[in-house]
Motif scaffolding. Structure first.
Motif, PDB file in Angstrom:
ATOM      1  N   LEU A 128      39.766  46.931  33.773  1.00 55.54           N
ATOM      2  CA  LEU A 128      40.138  48.522  33.426  1.00 55.54           C
ATOM      3  C   LEU A 128      41.036  49.021  33.656  1.00 55.54           C
ATOM      4  O   LEU A 128      42.128  49.969  33.508  1.00 55.54           O
ATOM      5  CB  LEU A 128      40.080  48.021  31.660  1.00 55.54           C
ATOM      6  N   LEU A 129      39.975  49.843  34.299  1.00 53.20           N
ATOM      7  CA  LEU A 129      40.533  50.912  35.015  1.00 53.20           C
ATOM      8  C   LEU A 129      41.139  51.105  35.797  1.00 53.20           C
ATOM      9  O   LEU A 129      41.296  52.327  37.114  1.00 53.20           O
ATOM     10  CB  LEU A 129      38.811  51.862  34.913  1.00 53.20           C
ATOM     11  N   ALA A 130      40.510  49.720  36.696  1.00 51.87           N
ATOM     12  CA  ALA A 130      42.255  49.269  38.094  1.00 51.87           C
ATOM     13  C   ALA A 130      43.381  49.642  37.833  1.00 51.87           C
ATOM     14  O   ALA A 130      44.128  49.637  38.197  1.00 51.87           O
ATOM     15  CB  ALA A 130      41.069  48.457  38.559  1.00 51.87           C
ATOM     16  N   VAL A 131      43.019  48.677  37.177  1.00 47.76           N
ATOM     17  CA  VAL A 131      44.822  48.306  36.126  1.00 47.76           C
ATOM     18  C   VAL A 131      45.663  49.804  35.865  1.00 47.76           C
ATOM     19  O   VAL A 131      45.996  50.442  35.722  1.00 47.76           O
ATOM     20  CB  VAL A 131      44.709  47.459  34.916  1.00 47.76           C
ATOM     21  N   GLU A 132      44.390  51.349  34.339  1.00 47.60           N
ATOM     22  CA  GLU A 132      45.162  51.965  34.312  1.00 47.60           C
ATOM     23  C   GLU A 132      45.235  53.230  35.620  1.00 47.60           C
ATOM     24  O   GLU A 132      46.072  53.637  35.537  1.00 47.60           O
ATOM     25  CB  GLU A 132      43.783  52.630  33.656  1.00 47.60           C
ATOM     26  N   LEU A 165      41.822  39.182  28.718  1.00 50.26           N
ATOM     27  CA  LEU A 165      42.695  39.964  28.037  1.00 50.26           C
ATOM     28  C   LEU A 165      42.420  41.060  27.769  1.00 50.26           C
ATOM     29  O   LEU A 165      43.033  41.714  26.758  1.00 50.26           O
ATOM     30  CB  LEU A 165      41.771  38.487  26.624  1.00 50.26           C
ATOM     31  N   ALA A 166      40.948  41.752  27.616  1.00 43.82           N
ATOM     32  CA  ALA A 166      40.752  43.275  26.981  1.00 43.82           C
ATOM     33  C   ALA A 166      42.347  44.406  28.189  1.00 43.82           C
ATOM     34  O   ALA A 166      42.161  45.046  27.605  1.00 43.82           O
ATOM     35  CB  ALA A 166      39.524  43.450  28.099  1.00 43.82           C
ATOM     36  N   ALA A 167      43.074  43.354  29.334  1.00 45.82           N
ATOM     37  CA  ALA A 167      43.936  44.796  29.226  1.00 45.82           C
ATOM     38  C   ALA A 167      45.089  44.124  29.361  1.00 45.82           C
ATOM     39  O   ALA A 167      46.060  44.711  28.615  1.00 45.82           O
ATOM     40  CB  ALA A 167      44.466  44.065  30.786  1.00 45.82           C
ATOM     41  N   MET A 168      45.666  43.779  27.888  1.00 48.18           N
ATOM     42  CA  MET A 168      46.295  43.022  26.960  1.00 48.18           C
ATOM     43  C   MET A 168      47.143  44.126  26.887  1.00 48.18           C
ATOM     44  O   MET A 168      48.011  44.462  26.555  1.00 48.18           O
ATOM     45  CB  MET A 168      46.387  41.817  26.611  1.00 48.18           C
ATOM     46  N   VAL A 182      50.443  37.609  35.280  1.00 47.94           N
ATOM     47  CA  VAL A 182      49.314  36.677  36.264  1.00 47.94           C
ATOM     48  C   VAL A 182      49.770  35.794  36.492  1.00 47.94           C
ATOM     49  O   VAL A 182      51.008  34.927  36.256  1.00 47.94           O
ATOM     50  CB  VAL A 182      48.296  36.585  35.024  1.00 47.94           C
ATOM     51  N   THR A 183      49.280  36.076  37.469  1.00 48.67           N
ATOM     52  CA  THR A 183      49.457  34.918  38.996  1.00 48.67           C
ATOM     53  C   THR A 183      48.659  33.821  39.076  1.00 48.67           C
ATOM     54  O   THR A 183      48.614  33.477  40.278  1.00 48.67           O
ATOM     55  CB  THR A 183      50.250  35.232  40.123  1.00 48.67           C
ATOM     56  N   THR A 184      47.384  34.489  38.891  1.00 50.12           N
ATOM     57  CA  THR A 184      46.137  33.515  39.378  1.00 50.12           C
ATOM     58  C   THR A 184      44.755  33.903  38.184  1.00 50.12           C
ATOM     59  O   THR A 184      44.720  34.787  37.741  1.00 50.12           O
ATOM     60  CB  THR A 184      46.199  34.193  41.096  1.00 50.12           C
ATOM     61  N   GLY A 185      44.076  32.891  38.547  1.00 55.74           N
ATOM     62  CA  GLY A 185      43.069  32.989  37.276  1.00 55.74           C
ATOM     63  C   GLY A 185      43.823  32.885  36.052  1.00 55.74           C
ATOM     64  O   GLY A 185      44.228  32.256  35.613  1.00 55.74           O
ATOM     65  N   VAL A 186      43.051  33.340  35.143  1.00 56.08           N
ATOM     66  CA  VAL A 186      43.196  33.553  33.467  1.00 56.08           C
ATOM     67  C   VAL A 186      43.656  31.896  33.189  1.00 56.08           C
ATOM     68  O   VAL A 186      44.491  31.729  33.074  1.00 56.08           O
ATOM     69  CB  VAL A 186      44.748  34.648  33.454  1.00 56.08           C
ATOM     70  N   LEU A 187      42.681  31.708  32.997  1.00 50.41           N
ATOM     71  CA  LEU A 187      42.996  29.622  32.568  1.00 50.41           C
ATOM     72  C   LEU A 187      42.455  29.625  31.014  1.00 50.41           C
ATOM     73  O   LEU A 187      42.888  28.844  29.892  1.00 50.41           O
ATOM     74  CB  LEU A 187      41.939  28.679  33.166  1.00 50.41           C
ATOM     75  N   THR A 188      42.492  30.800  30.047  1.00 48.87           N
ATOM     76  CA  THR A 188      42.262  30.915  28.836  1.00 48.87           C
ATOM     77  C   THR A 188      43.197  30.598  28.683  1.00 48.87           C
ATOM     78  O   THR A 188      44.244  31.420  28.029  1.00 48.87           O
ATOM     79  CB  THR A 188      41.010  31.888  28.302  1.00 48.87           C
ATOM     80  N   PRO A 189      42.976  29.408  27.304  1.00 49.54           N
ATOM     81  CA  PRO A 189      44.462  29.254  26.344  1.00 49.54           C
ATOM     82  C   PRO A 189      45.043  30.398  25.757  1.00 49.54           C
ATOM     83  O   PRO A 189      46.271  30.138  24.700  1.00 49.54           O
ATOM     84  CB  PRO A 189      44.076  28.087  25.083  1.00 49.54           C
ATOM     85  N   LYS A 190      43.454  31.384  25.076  1.00 52.81           N
ATOM     86  CA  LYS A 190      43.429  33.084  24.079  1.00 52.81           C
ATOM     87  C   LYS A 190      45.229  33.257  24.815  1.00 52.81           C
ATOM     88  O   LYS A 190      45.704  34.331  23.690  1.00 52.81           O
ATOM     89  CB  LYS A 190      42.771  32.944  24.336  1.00 52.81           C
ATOM     90  N   TYR A 191      45.032  33.401  25.900  1.00 50.37           N
ATOM     91  CA  TYR A 191      46.171  34.411  26.717  1.00 50.37           C
ATOM     92  C   TYR A 191      47.634  34.093  26.006  1.00 50.37           C
ATOM     93  O   TYR A 191      47.755  35.095  25.272  1.00 50.37           O
ATOM     94  CB  TYR A 191      46.531  34.390  28.401  1.00 50.37           C
ATOM     95  N   HIS A 192      48.097  33.240  26.048  1.00 47.52           N
ATOM     96  CA  HIS A 192      49.138  33.356  25.164  1.00 47.52           C
ATOM     97  C   HIS A 192      49.464  32.617  24.293  1.00 47.52           C
ATOM     98  O   HIS A 192      50.133  33.854  23.242  1.00 47.52           O
ATOM     99  CB  HIS A 192      50.349  31.193  26.198  1.00 47.52           C
ATOM    100  N   ALA A 193      48.517  32.491  23.427  1.00 43.64           N
ATOM    101  CA  ALA A 193      48.077  32.478  22.157  1.00 43.64           C
ATOM    102  C   ALA A 193      47.959  34.006  20.968  1.00 43.64           C
ATOM    103  O   ALA A 193      48.485  34.284  20.367  1.00 43.64           O
ATOM    104  CB  ALA A 193      46.337  31.929  21.529  1.00 43.64           C
TER     105      ALA A 193
END
Length: 303
Positions: free
Chosen positions: A91-95, A117-120, A132-143
């Motif tokens: 999160l610090l990296a994104v910010e 998910l935490a970065a959203m 997002v173009t790589t990783g992040v395979l959780t269905p919760k992201y689009h949910a």
């Protein structure tokens, strides 16, 4: 063409290229890339982004509202695929990309599902479009986007998720069952969100389809000994070992599979070691029979 190159070219396909001289006077469009650069799903994205930007800038950049703009990539290592690194570091990296590097867009990651998910909420706070173009395979992201669209409308993902992979894997498993009579399935997964969830779904779907699930073993990120799970697979006469791991230590798993003479086909849904260019060397040629369903094959049909 690499996936990342293709995506960047598609992104600018509708824009008009103008003479190169004009672009130098305009402020560049900054693309912030939060990636776990020491790992496959980070460094391949970084290389792809930079290659695409070089190609686009060499043609003169892009036209935005009648003004010529060049593209600039700023990469920060989130370390989110490394064991023991807290989500807060990603999160610090994104910010930092947003506040210090003045990123106009966020592309690539964070790569780990938990970090993405935490970065959203952070992306919503700064009103930054993220793809997002790589990783992040959780269905919760689009949910989460579907549930609170106005809050998460800045968040996009161009590839599939764990449930899609389960369907792809069973298409392969079905063929193996028909051709060779395989019916005993052992599941090995990494202790991260997408892999735990996928292993659970895989077990449920397998049993519903009549497969005999002989066991499920979960290993923490960074684990280096997989012998217990492998020996269980051998003892239960498993014919396929389904592997869900995005950590490079999966190369050790495959070495142990070879050395312990496990008579089961290692078939990865996510298997970072087998997706690496140096896979053959890393396993000393011991991964000859390893199969892998490559996750990030791109968002266009491929063989």
């Amino acid at each position: 063409m690499k996936k990342w190159t293709r995506w960047m070219v598609l992104l600018t396909a509708a824009l008009i290229f103008l003479p190169a001289g004009q672009a130098l006077a305009e402020k560049p469009i900054v693309i912030g890339a939060p990636l776990s650069t020491a790992f496959l799903y980070g460094w391949d994205a970084e290389r792809g982004f930079k290659l695409a930007v070089d190609e686009i800038n060499a043609k003169g950049g892009v036209d935005v509202g009648g003004k010529k703009r060049m593209l600039k990539v700023e990469v920060i290592d989130t370390r989110d695929l490394e064991p023991g690194v807290p989500v807060s570091e990603a999160l610090l990296a994104v910010e930092k990309l947003i506040l210090d590097k003045k990123a106009d867009f966020i592309l690539g990651g964070p790569v780990r599902s938990e970090a993405a998910l935490a970065a959203m909420p952070l992306l919503n706070k700064y009103k930054k479009v993220s793809i997002v173009t790589t990783g992040v395979l959780t269905p919760k992201y689009h949910a989460m986007v579907a549930k609170e669209y106005d809050k998460y409308k800045y968040c996009f993902r161009i590839h599939g998720e764990a449930k899609n992979l389960v369907g792809e894997m069973f298409a392969n498993f079905g063929a193996l069952k028909e051709k060779h009579g395989f019916n005993n399935l052992f599941i090995i997964a990494q202790d991260v969100s997408h892999a735990r969830g996928a292993a659970k779904v895989m077990k449920a779907v397998a049993e519903k389809k009549g497969w005999n699930v002989t066991g499920v073993e979960i290993y923490p990120t960074g684990a280096t000994d997989f012998s217990m799970g492998l020996l269980k697979a051998k003892k239960t006469k498993s014919e396929i070992i389904n592997i869900w791991m995005d950590m490079p230590e999966s190369a050790i798993l495959l070495k142990q599979w070879y050395e312990l003479k496990i008579p089961a086909l290692p078939f990865g849904s996510t298997l970072a070691a087998a997706e690496q260019p140096g896979f053959w060397k890393a396993t000393n040629g011991k991964g000859e029979y390893t199969l892998c369903n490559v996750v990030n094959a791109g968002n266009a049909p491929s063989n």
